[in-house]
Structures are given as structure tokens and as C-alpha cells.
Write an enzyme that holds these catalytic residues in place. Structure first.
Site, PDB file in Angstrom:
ATOM      1  N   ASP A  30       1.016  -1.305  -0.200  1.00  0.00           N
ATOM      2  CA  ASP A  30      -0.020  -0.027  -0.219  1.00  0.00           C
ATOM      3  C   ASP A  30       0.871   1.341   0.108  1.00  0.00           C
ATOM      4  O   ASP A  30       0.596   2.114  -0.670  1.00  0.00           O
ATOM      5  CB  ASP A  30      -1.077   0.060   1.083  1.00  0.00           C
ATOM      6  CG  ASP A  30      -0.347  -0.006   2.564  1.00  0.00           C
ATOM      7  OD1 ASP A  30       0.680  -0.458   2.636  1.00  0.00           O
ATOM      8  OD2 ASP A  30      -0.984   0.521   3.268  1.00  0.00           O
ATOM      9  N   LEU A  32       3.926   1.826  -0.798  1.00  0.00           N
ATOM     10  CA  LEU A  32       5.136   1.830  -2.020  1.00  0.00           C
ATOM     11  C   LEU A  32       4.032   2.322  -2.922  1.00  0.00           C
ATOM     12  O   LEU A  32       4.722   3.024  -3.949  1.00  0.00           O
ATOM     13  CB  LEU A  32       5.632   0.358  -2.070  1.00  0.00           C
ATOM     14  CG  LEU A  32       6.760   0.401  -3.144  1.00  0.00           C
ATOM     15  CD1 LEU A  32       6.303   0.133  -4.454  1.00  0.00           C
ATOM     16  CD2 LEU A  32       7.700   1.416  -2.971  1.00  0.00           C
ATOM     17  N   TYR A  88       3.335 -12.309  -1.748  1.00  0.00           N
ATOM     18  CA  TYR A  88       2.004 -12.623  -1.761  1.00  0.00           C
ATOM     19  C   TYR A  88       1.769 -13.240  -3.232  1.00  0.00           C
ATOM     20  O   TYR A  88       2.694 -12.880  -4.067  1.00  0.00           O
ATOM     21  CB  TYR A  88       1.075 -11.756  -1.338  1.00  0.00           C
ATOM     22  CG  TYR A  88       0.953 -10.515  -2.272  1.00  0.00           C
ATOM     23  CD1 TYR A  88       1.997  -9.341  -1.951  1.00  0.00           C
ATOM     24  CD2 TYR A  88      -0.009 -10.207  -3.024  1.00  0.00           C
ATOM     25  CE1 TYR A  88       1.821  -8.264  -2.795  1.00  0.00           C
ATOM     26  CE2 TYR A  88       0.063  -9.386  -3.928  1.00  0.00           C
ATOM     27  CZ  TYR A  88       0.880  -8.026  -3.747  1.00  0.00           C
ATOM     28  OH  TYR A  88       0.829  -7.137  -4.281  1.00  0.00           O
ATOM     29  N   TYR A 101      -0.390 -14.931   1.685  1.00  0.00           N
ATOM     30  CA  TYR A 101       0.528 -14.214   2.169  1.00  0.00           C
ATOM     31  C   TYR A 101       1.566 -14.972   2.748  1.00  0.00           C
ATOM     32  O   TYR A 101       1.312 -16.020   3.302  1.00  0.00           O
ATOM     33  CB  TYR A 101       0.017 -13.285   3.195  1.00  0.00           C
ATOM     34  CG  TYR A 101      -0.669 -12.059   2.597  1.00  0.00           C
ATOM     35  CD1 TYR A 101      -0.107 -11.052   1.858  1.00  0.00           C
ATOM     36  CD2 TYR A 101      -2.092 -12.261   2.355  1.00  0.00           C
ATOM     37  CE1 TYR A 101      -0.786  -9.915   1.208  1.00  0.00           C
ATOM     38  CE2 TYR A 101      -2.901 -11.071   1.795  1.00  0.00           C
ATOM     39  CZ  TYR A 101      -2.049 -10.168   1.376  1.00  0.00           C
ATOM     40  OH  TYR A 101      -2.963  -8.941   0.852  1.00  0.00           O
ATOM     41  N   TRP A 102       2.990 -14.674   2.663  1.00  0.00           N
ATOM     42  CA  TRP A 102       4.056 -15.356   3.488  1.00  0.00           C
ATOM     43  C   TRP A 102       4.720 -13.883   3.906  1.00  0.00           C
ATOM     44  O   TRP A 102       5.633 -13.342   3.344  1.00  0.00           O
ATOM     45  CB  TRP A 102       4.995 -16.018   2.650  1.00  0.00           C
ATOM     46  CG  TRP A 102       4.509 -17.263   2.265  1.00  0.00           C
ATOM     47  CD1 TRP A 102       4.578 -18.420   2.517  1.00  0.00           C
ATOM     48  CD2 TRP A 102       3.818 -17.292   0.682  1.00  0.00           C
ATOM     49  NE1 TRP A 102       4.061 -19.416   1.784  1.00  0.00           N
ATOM     50  CE2 TRP A 102       3.600 -18.655   0.658  1.00  0.00           C
ATOM     51  CE3 TRP A 102       3.647 -16.654  -0.280  1.00  0.00           C
ATOM     52  CZ2 TRP A 102       2.859 -19.338  -0.511  1.00  0.00           C
ATOM     53  CZ3 TRP A 102       2.867 -17.026  -1.368  1.00  0.00           C
ATOM     54  CH2 TRP A 102       2.581 -18.313  -1.688  1.00  0.00           C
ATOM     55  N   ASN A 165      -6.602   2.007   6.382  1.00  0.00           N
ATOM     56  CA  ASN A 165      -6.232   0.624   5.469  1.00  0.00           C
ATOM     57  C   ASN A 165      -6.453  -0.406   6.564  1.00  0.00           C
ATOM     58  O   ASN A 165      -5.670  -1.189   6.728  1.00  0.00           O
ATOM     59  CB  ASN A 165      -4.845   0.576   5.005  1.00  0.00           C
ATOM     60  CG  ASN A 165      -5.005   0.476   3.687  1.00  0.00           C
ATOM     61  OD1 ASN A 165      -6.110  -0.034   2.907  1.00  0.00           O
ATOM     62  ND2 ASN A 165      -3.816   1.043   2.886  1.00  0.00           N
ATOM     63  N   ALA A 228     -17.250   4.173  -6.174  1.00  0.00           N
ATOM     64  CA  ALA A 228     -17.569   4.890  -7.077  1.00  0.00           C
ATOM     65  C   ALA A 228     -18.696   6.125  -6.453  1.00  0.00           C
ATOM     66  O   ALA A 228     -19.024   7.069  -7.165  1.00  0.00           O
ATOM     67  CB  ALA A 228     -18.473   4.214  -8.048  1.00  0.00           C
ATOM     68  N   ASP A 259      -4.800   3.634  -2.790  1.00  0.00           N
ATOM     69  CA  ASP A 259      -3.390   4.239  -2.591  1.00  0.00           C
ATOM     70  C   ASP A 259      -3.108   5.169  -3.755  1.00  0.00           C
ATOM     71  O   ASP A 259      -2.480   6.045  -3.291  1.00  0.00           O
ATOM     72  CB  ASP A 259      -2.497   2.857  -3.043  1.00  0.00           C
ATOM     73  CG  ASP A 259      -2.687   1.705  -1.874  1.00  0.00           C
ATOM     74  OD1 ASP A 259      -3.261   2.064  -0.981  1.00  0.00           O
ATOM     75  OD2 ASP A 259      -2.259   0.674  -2.332  1.00  0.00           O
TER      76      ASP A 259
END
Ligand code: ADP
Length: 304
Positions: A30, A32, A88, A101-102, A165, A228, A259
């Protein structure tokens, strides 16, 4: 030269390429993603730095090279010898994306474990950008250290920008998440939540309730994204307003909508736009990002 420090975790993204037995690899996360769109929206008078931690292995090198090649500063990405980056994997089934995820032991979880490094990363910056994900991945004492570093940064006149987030899976439980999110908002000048998450985890009845809750916690300004739907906001004047956003031409992949909105909003505001004009800029950037696949869409931002 003005400077933005974006603080958080970037991960390796593994996805099917279509060729049997072959996975593609990209990098995203996010904070980045927002740094990427800020870099592409602001001119060379702005330095954008990423603040994180990675390992010393080849995979970590590749990530740092990628971030560098995008024109984002990597001097404040710490290198930890016994760690590596989180990963991920995206599966697409019937148009729905799901993620594996890892990241439980990723280097980025240590990004606030050296308070002196944090202070150096923020020293001389004008804006610090972070999120609830940045805070969620940290150990308790590091959450305290990061909030304290940002509180001091704000006290020196720095602008702290926060996207809650909400990702309950990163937290011990939802109650603990709510407590830290409010502490984070309390030291933030600008808070950029998304209404669907806020309604789910805080029970807000409408976006105005989200605005009021974050203002009550101490955020000075709040912009509530709502897919939207209209954006509901409170700028520095203390008045709640709503703004309808331009319709997206097509929606292909909403990854990184929030983001990129944040980057478009912030870049416009830093160039002197009013709150409504900055919201429109954020929505236009997000609508281009969701019109193409992936978190990082190279030609979506054309500012600078
Ligand atoms: P998040 O990605 O954080 O869940 P939202 O879904 O609220 O955030 O979307 C963030 C922004 O992206 C919105 O404020 C809007 O500008 C844009 N956006 C998202 N979905 C759409 C859509 N279907 N049509 C037009 N804009 C959209």
C-alpha cells in the site's frame, strides 16, 4: 528540495503468467504504491523516500533495485542480515482475486525497531505518509516508537498523512486494531479512510460518521473514499462537504484504487489545490489505475 517519507512494507507479488509452470514477480504494497504514484505525480523538486526494512539476500536486492529504478529514494530502507521480504500470491477465479501471504516474519516488521533510524528517516522531511498496515505489522513496542517518532515530527511542523487501511488479519484482534488506529489518527494531520472498511469495523452508519469519528480522535482533516460513490470530507475549515467523482470509463482491477487516490490527492494539495480540486485529482488518478491490471500502472499518472 521538499521531501516525502512513505513508511511501510513492500512485498514481492507472485502471479500466474499464463505460461505453464511460470510465475511472474512484481513488487507492491500500500505505502509503496502511494510512493510510486506520488513520484509520478510530483516534479523533481520533490524527493520521495521509502522507509522500510528488507534483508541482505538477492530477493531483497531486487526489490531495492526496483524501488530505486522508479526514482524513489532507498537510503532509509534498513538491511537486516537474518530476514527477507514478505511475498504474496494472487489467484484469479471467476474474476475474483484472492491472496495468499507469506509475511509473518518479513524484515519490514522490524521497520521501527531502531528508533534512531526512524528519526533520521523523518529528519528534514515535509510529509510523512503511513497506514494502518504499517502499524499493524509491528510489535507493540515498535508501534509505540513509530507513533512517538511521528508525533515529534508533527510537533516540528511536519505533515503526517494516514490511511487507516483496516486489515484485521494483521492485528491480534479487531478491538486492538481499533484502539491503535485511533491513536494513529490522533497524531495525523490528514486521515484518508475508505468507507466500506470503516463501516465494517467501526460500524459507521454513513461517511459523515467516519469523518466525525476521526476528527473526534484528533485528525485535523479527513477525506472518506467510497468506491464509485461521493467522497465525504472535512477540510481545515471544520465543515463537512461531499463531492461526486468522475465516472470511471472502465473498471478492470480495483487493486490500489485507494493508494493511488491518496497519491493524486496529496500531490494536488502539495501543489496548492483546494480540498475539492485535490479530491477530483485523486479520483481521476484512481480511475485510470482501476482501468488497467495491477497495483502499479505506469501511464496512469501524468503530473510532475
Ligand atoms: P480502497 O481501494 O481503499 O478500498 P475505494 O474502493 O473507496 O478504496 O476507492 C478509492 C477511490 O478509487 C475512490 O475514492 C474512487 O476515486 C476510486 N474508485 C474506486 N472504485 C471506483 C469505481 N467503481 N468507479 C470510479 N472510481 C472508483
Amino acid at each position: 528540495m521538499a521531501r516525502i517519507a512513505s513508511i511501510g512494507e513492500c512485498m514481492g507479488e507472485l502471479s500466474e503468467t499464463g505460461a505453464p509452470g511460470t510465475l511472474g514477480m512484481g513488487f507492491a504494497g500500500d505505502t509503496l504504491n502511494t510512493a510510486y504514484y506520488l513520484r509520478r505525480s510530483l516534479g523533481p523538486d520533490w524527493q520521495i523516500d521509502y522507509v522500510s526494512a528488507v534483508g541482505t539476500d538477492g530477493l531483497s536486492d531486487r526489490m531495492v533495485e526496483f524501488i530505486n529504478a522508479e526514482g524513489i529514494g532507498t537510503d532509509h530502507i534498513r538491511r537486516l542480515a537474518d530476514k527477507t521480504i514478505g511475498l504474496y500470491y494472487i489467484t484469479l477465479k471467476d474474476g475474483e482475486r484472492s491472496f495468499t501471504y507469506w509475511r509473518n516474519d518479513s524484515a519490514a516488521r522490524q521497520l521501527a525497531s531502531d528508533p534512531a533510524a526512524l528519526i533520521r528517516a523523518l529528519d528534514g522531511a515535509d510529509v510523512a505518509y503511513w497506514s494502518g498496515i504499517t502499524l499493524g505489522i509491528l510489535a507493540n513496542q515498535d508501534r509505540i516508537a513509530l507513533i512517538e517518532a511521528l508525533r515529534q515530527f508533527a510537533g516540528r511542523g511536519g505533515t503526517v498523512v494516514f490511511d487507516p487501511n483496516l486489515r484485521p488479519r494483521l492485528w491480534e484482534n479487531a478491538e486492538i486494531m481499533r484502539g491503535w488506529i485511533h491513536r494513529a489518527a490522533a497524531i495525523s494531520d490528514l486521515c484518508l479512510p475508505s468507507f466500506d472498511d470503516e463501516a465494517t469495523w467501526f460500524g459507521d452508519s454513513d461517511p459523515a460518521a467516519t469523518v466525525k469519528r476521526y476528527v473526534a480522535e484528533g485528525a485535523r482533516r479527513v477525506i472518506v473514499k467510497n468506491g464509485a460513490g461521493d467522497v465525504t470530507y472535512q477540510g481545515g475549515d471544520g465543515v463537512i462537504g461531499t463531492l461526486s467523482i468522475p465516472k470511471a470509463e472502465r473498471v478492470v482491477d480495483t487493486t490500489s484504487a485507494g493508494d493511488s487516490f491518496n497519491a493524486g490527492y496529496l500531490a494536488a494539495e502539495l501543489r496548492g489545490a483546494s480540498t475539492p480540486d485535490a479530491i477530483t485529482a485523486g479520483a481521476l488518478l484512481a480511475s485510470r489505475v482501476i482501468g488497467a491490471r495491477g497495483a502499479l500502472v505506469a501511464d496512469a499518472a501524468t503530473g510532475g
